[in-house]
Design an enzyme around this catalytic site. Structure first.
Site, mmCIF file in Angstrom:
data_model
loop_
_atom_site.group_PDB
_atom_site.id
_atom_site.type_symbol
_atom_site.label_atom_id
_atom_site.label_comp_id
_atom_site.label_asym_id
_atom_site.label_seq_id
_atom_site.Cartn_x
_atom_site.Cartn_y
_atom_site.Cartn_z
ATOM 1 N N CYS A 119 0.866 -1.174 0.000
ATOM 2 C CA CYS A 119 0.000 0.000 0.000
ATOM 3 C C CYS A 119 0.901 1.223 0.000
ATOM 4 O O CYS A 119 2.129 1.099 -0.112
ATOM 5 C CB CYS A 119 -0.981 -0.008 1.171
ATOM 6 N N CYS A 168 -3.953 -0.696 -2.275
ATOM 7 C CA CYS A 168 -4.178 0.739 -2.398
ATOM 8 C C CYS A 168 -4.229 1.100 -3.879
ATOM 9 O O CYS A 168 -3.380 0.649 -4.658
ATOM 10 C CB CYS A 168 -3.043 1.475 -1.676
ATOM 11 N N CYS A 179 3.237 0.078 -8.924
ATOM 12 C CA CYS A 179 3.777 -1.213 -8.481
ATOM 13 C C CYS A 179 4.834 -1.716 -9.469
ATOM 14 O O CYS A 179 4.557 -1.854 -10.663
ATOM 15 C CB CYS A 179 2.648 -2.234 -8.364
#
Length: 251
Positions: free
Chosen positions: A119, A191, A198
């Site tokens: 997150c 999130c 990512c």
């Protein structure tokens, strides 16, 4: 002709809602993780307006929920209510005959693997998920967490886990760069913002996304942390059924 009893109405609605080929494909994709319309459109090879239409049908049947993205307000993430689907599937079999009521399989007692939760702040959601998965599997699954912009562990996260018998006081926030190049069996973004940044990790085709709101952003903070912990516990419970199958697939 006999009239439909209340006990058969819900199973019939489920069969009608899930029975369309496009809607079944949507359910199958959402069973893996939360997705936006444009992602579902790409996965199914169908136009977005058609995907939106069928998502509306699934929402009306209360099989799918929608939540506005916290990263881009123009996007909406759709999630599958696996618990409700399980109840309706079981009820559908029982509506035909009591002997056809489905029972969920027990999770494997010794599931192994490496799972990374991500997150933004690594201060609550990913820390809760890491602790819950490690506790649920007695450490047989190696659980980790990190954030794109780490900040101190939220005290409410520590309190919520303490109430569940899990000590989070010694946890530390970690930047996702700490795990660069490491191999994981599954990477889960919690999130909407961190999903957009990512990085790629070796060993899996794409991260799974669970669109979960930041409990620290809720004005009534403590109940929000409880709600997030409950949702994560439920999702992790279902994850344990699929993790062994994920491990069997070649990287």
């Amino acid at each position: 002709m006999t009239s439909k009893t209340p006990d058969t109405v819900a199973p019939l609605r489920f069969v009608i809602a899930a029975g369309h080929p496009v809607r079944w494909q949507l359910l199958s994709e959402l069973a893996r993780g939360d997705l936006a319309v444009h992602e579902l459109s790409g996965l199914l090879g169908q136009p977005q307006n058609l995907v939106s239409y069928h998502l509306g049908k699934l929402r009306k049947a209360e099989l799918v929920a929608a939540r506005r993205s916290s990263a881009d307000g123009r996007d909406t993430y759709y999630s599958l209510d696996l618990a409700r689907c399980g109840d309706l599937l079981s009820g559908t079999g029982a509506a035909l005959h009591p002997g056809l009521r489905l029972a969920p399989p027990a999770p494997a007692a010794s599931v192994t693997g490496r799972v990374l939760f991500l997150c933004t702040g690594n201060s609550s959601r990913s820390q809760l998920a890491e602790a819950l998965l490690r506790d649920r599997t007695a450490g047989t699954v190696q659980a980790f967490s990190a954030g794109s912009r780490p900040k101190p562990i939220h005290p409410h996260a520590v309190t919520v886990m303490a109430a569940r018998g899990i000590d989070l006081a010694g946890a530390r926030p970690k930047h996702l760069d700490e795990f660069t190049g490491q191999r994981f069996d599954l990477v889960i973004t919690l999130c909407d913002r961190v999903k957009e940044v990512c990085p790629e990790f070796p060993g899996h085709p794409r991260p799974v996304h669970w669109s979960i709101p930041d409990p620290a952003a809720d004005p009534g903070e403590p109940p929000a942390f409880e709600h997030v912990a409950d949702e994560l516990a439920q999702r992790i419970g279902f994850l344990l059924h699929t993790l062994p199958h994920r491990l069997e697939k070649p990287s």
